[in-house]
Design a protein around this motif. Structure first.
Motif, PDB file in Angstrom:
ATOM      1  N   ALA A 235       0.840  -1.207   0.000  1.00 40.39           N
ATOM      2  CA  ALA A 235       0.000   0.000   0.000  1.00 40.39           C
ATOM      3  C   ALA A 235       0.871   1.250   0.000  1.00 40.39           C
ATOM      4  N   ASP A 236       1.958   1.236   0.739  1.00 41.87           N
ATOM      5  CA  ASP A 236       2.887   2.370   0.773  1.00 41.87           C
ATOM      6  C   ASP A 236       3.473   2.619  -0.613  1.00 41.87           C
ATOM      7  N   LYS A 237       3.953   1.578  -1.250  1.00 45.47           N
ATOM      8  CA  LYS A 237       4.547   1.724  -2.583  1.00 45.47           C
ATOM      9  C   LYS A 237       3.496   2.112  -3.617  1.00 45.47           C
ATOM     10  N   LEU A 238       2.317   1.521  -3.512  1.00 46.65           N
ATOM     11  CA  LEU A 238       1.252   1.828  -4.466  1.00 46.65           C
ATOM     12  C   LEU A 238       0.793   3.273  -4.311  1.00 46.65           C
ATOM     13  N   GLU A 239       0.753   3.776  -3.081  1.00 44.74           N
ATOM     14  CA  GLU A 239       0.373   5.175  -2.886  1.00 44.74           C
ATOM     15  C   GLU A 239       1.377   6.098  -3.554  1.00 44.74           C
ATOM     16  N   CYS A 240       2.644   5.789  -3.476  1.00 45.00           N
ATOM     17  CA  CYS A 240       3.674   6.593  -4.148  1.00 45.00           C
ATOM     18  C   CYS A 240       3.457   6.566  -5.657  1.00 45.00           C
ATOM     19  N   LEU A 241       3.169   5.405  -6.196  1.00 46.92           N
ATOM     20  CA  LEU A 241       2.902   5.285  -7.635  1.00 46.92           C
ATOM     21  C   LEU A 241       1.669   6.105  -8.018  1.00 46.92           C
ATOM     22  N   VAL A 242       0.605   5.995  -7.258  1.00 44.42           N
ATOM     23  CA  VAL A 242      -0.624   6.731  -7.558  1.00 44.42           C
ATOM     24  C   VAL A 242      -0.367   8.238  -7.490  1.00 44.42           C
ATOM     25  N   GLN A 243       0.383   8.677  -6.475  1.00 39.70           N
ATOM     26  CA  GLN A 243       0.702  10.101  -6.370  1.00 39.70           C
ATOM     27  C   GLN A 243       1.519  10.560  -7.570  1.00 39.70           C
ATOM     28  N   ALA A 244       2.458   9.744  -8.004  1.00 35.47           N
ATOM     29  CA  ALA A 244       3.253  10.090  -9.185  1.00 35.47           C
ATOM     30  C   ALA A 244       2.378  10.185 -10.429  1.00 35.47           C
ATOM     31  N   VAL A 245       1.430   9.269 -10.573  1.00 34.20           N
ATOM     32  CA  VAL A 245       0.501   9.324 -11.710  1.00 34.20           C
ATOM     33  C   VAL A 245      -0.295  10.627 -11.666  1.00 34.20           C
ATOM     34  N   GLU A 246      -0.739  11.009 -10.478  1.00 33.16           N
ATOM     35  CA  GLU A 246      -1.486  12.265 -10.353  1.00 33.16           C
ATOM     36  C   GLU A 246      -0.612  13.467 -10.691  1.00 33.16           C
ATOM     37  N   TYR A 247       0.620  13.488 -10.194  1.00 31.05           N
ATOM     38  CA  TYR A 247       1.520  14.599 -10.526  1.00 31.05           C
ATOM     39  C   TYR A 247       1.800  14.637 -12.033  1.00 31.05           C
ATOM     40  N   ARG A 248       1.959  13.471 -12.638  1.00 32.77           N
ATOM     41  CA  ARG A 248       2.181  13.418 -14.088  1.00 32.77           C
ATOM     42  C   ARG A 248       0.957  13.961 -14.830  1.00 32.77           C
ATOM     43  N   HIS A 249      -0.222  13.592 -14.376  1.00 27.80           N
ATOM     44  CA  HIS A 249      -1.459  14.076 -14.995  1.00 27.80           C
ATOM     45  C   HIS A 249      -1.566  15.603 -14.877  1.00 27.80           C
ATOM     46  N   GLN A 250      -0.983  16.157 -13.815  1.00 22.81           N
ATOM     47  CA  GLN A 250      -0.996  17.608 -13.610  1.00 22.81           C
ATOM     48  C   GLN A 250       0.107  18.315 -14.391  1.00 22.81           C
TER      49      GLN A 250
END
Length: 191
Positions: free
Chosen positions: A133-148
């Motif tokens: 969950a910790d690693k997946l949250e980092c990935l999801v946050q990166a996807v969101e930053y990339r989308h921004q």
């Protein structure tokens, strides 16, 4: 519980509140000017942990607890980015946690220390799921930053995905990479 023990428990609560103000420093390296706080990361890590626990057959309450406590030590050692870990040596998380809860009564300190030790040992299904969950949250946050519009986050995506252990986390990572972070807005659109 004595007044002294209550004060010790409250001290831990006040200290944990600092995580709402402390930023995740690795994102500054990626060029994010206002990165998420450690508390924001831990909150969504717990949500992801609950989802993963359901998918993997783990205890969702235990996973959520492990997720919420996994970075509490950063009030004392800060959020050291991976590049910094090459040059710095910090106390292990169990030692930091023991110091953090040393003034708490045993009925408060013992379960917190046990949860951190379980997370760090990564031997139970709940700990494996919480770490995913910790690693997946980092990935999801990166996807969101990339989308921004931040295009410098691919290394966070790659390293997070490669660290995942469970089939459910890998499936969710692939869904995050293929999806749009704002698709949830259209869930109930009627026109």
């Amino acid at each position: 519980m004595t007044d002294t023990e209550a004060a010790g428990a409250m001290s831990f609560i006040f200290e944990a509140g600092m995580l709402k103000r402390a930023k995740r420093t690795g994102w500054w390296i990626a060029g994010i000017s206002d990165p998420e706080s450690i508390a924001e990361h831990s909150f969504r890590t717990a949500i992801i942990g609950i989802v993963l626990a359901g998918m993997e057959g783990a205890d969702p309450a235990r996973v959520a607890l492990l997720c919420l406590l996994h970075d509490t030590q950063e009030t004392r050692v800060s959020d050291i980015p991976h590049i910094g870990r090459r040059y710095l040596t910090a106390a292990d998380n169990e030692t930091v946690t023991a110091d953090q809860v040393s003034a708490c009564p045993p009925e408060v300190a013992d379960p917190i220390r046990a949860a951190v030790a379980e997370y760090e040992a990564a031997e139970t299904l709940e700990a494996v799921v919480a770490r995913d969950a910790d690693k997946l949250e980092c990935l999801v946050q990166a996807v969101e930053y990339r989308h921004q519009g931040t295009d410098t986050v691919q290394r966070w995506i790659d390293s997070s995905r490669s660290a995942l252990k469970t089939a459910a986390a890998l499936r969710l990572a692939d869904a995050a990479l293929a999806g749009n972070p704002l698709n949830w807005l259209t869930t109930f659109r009627t026109s």
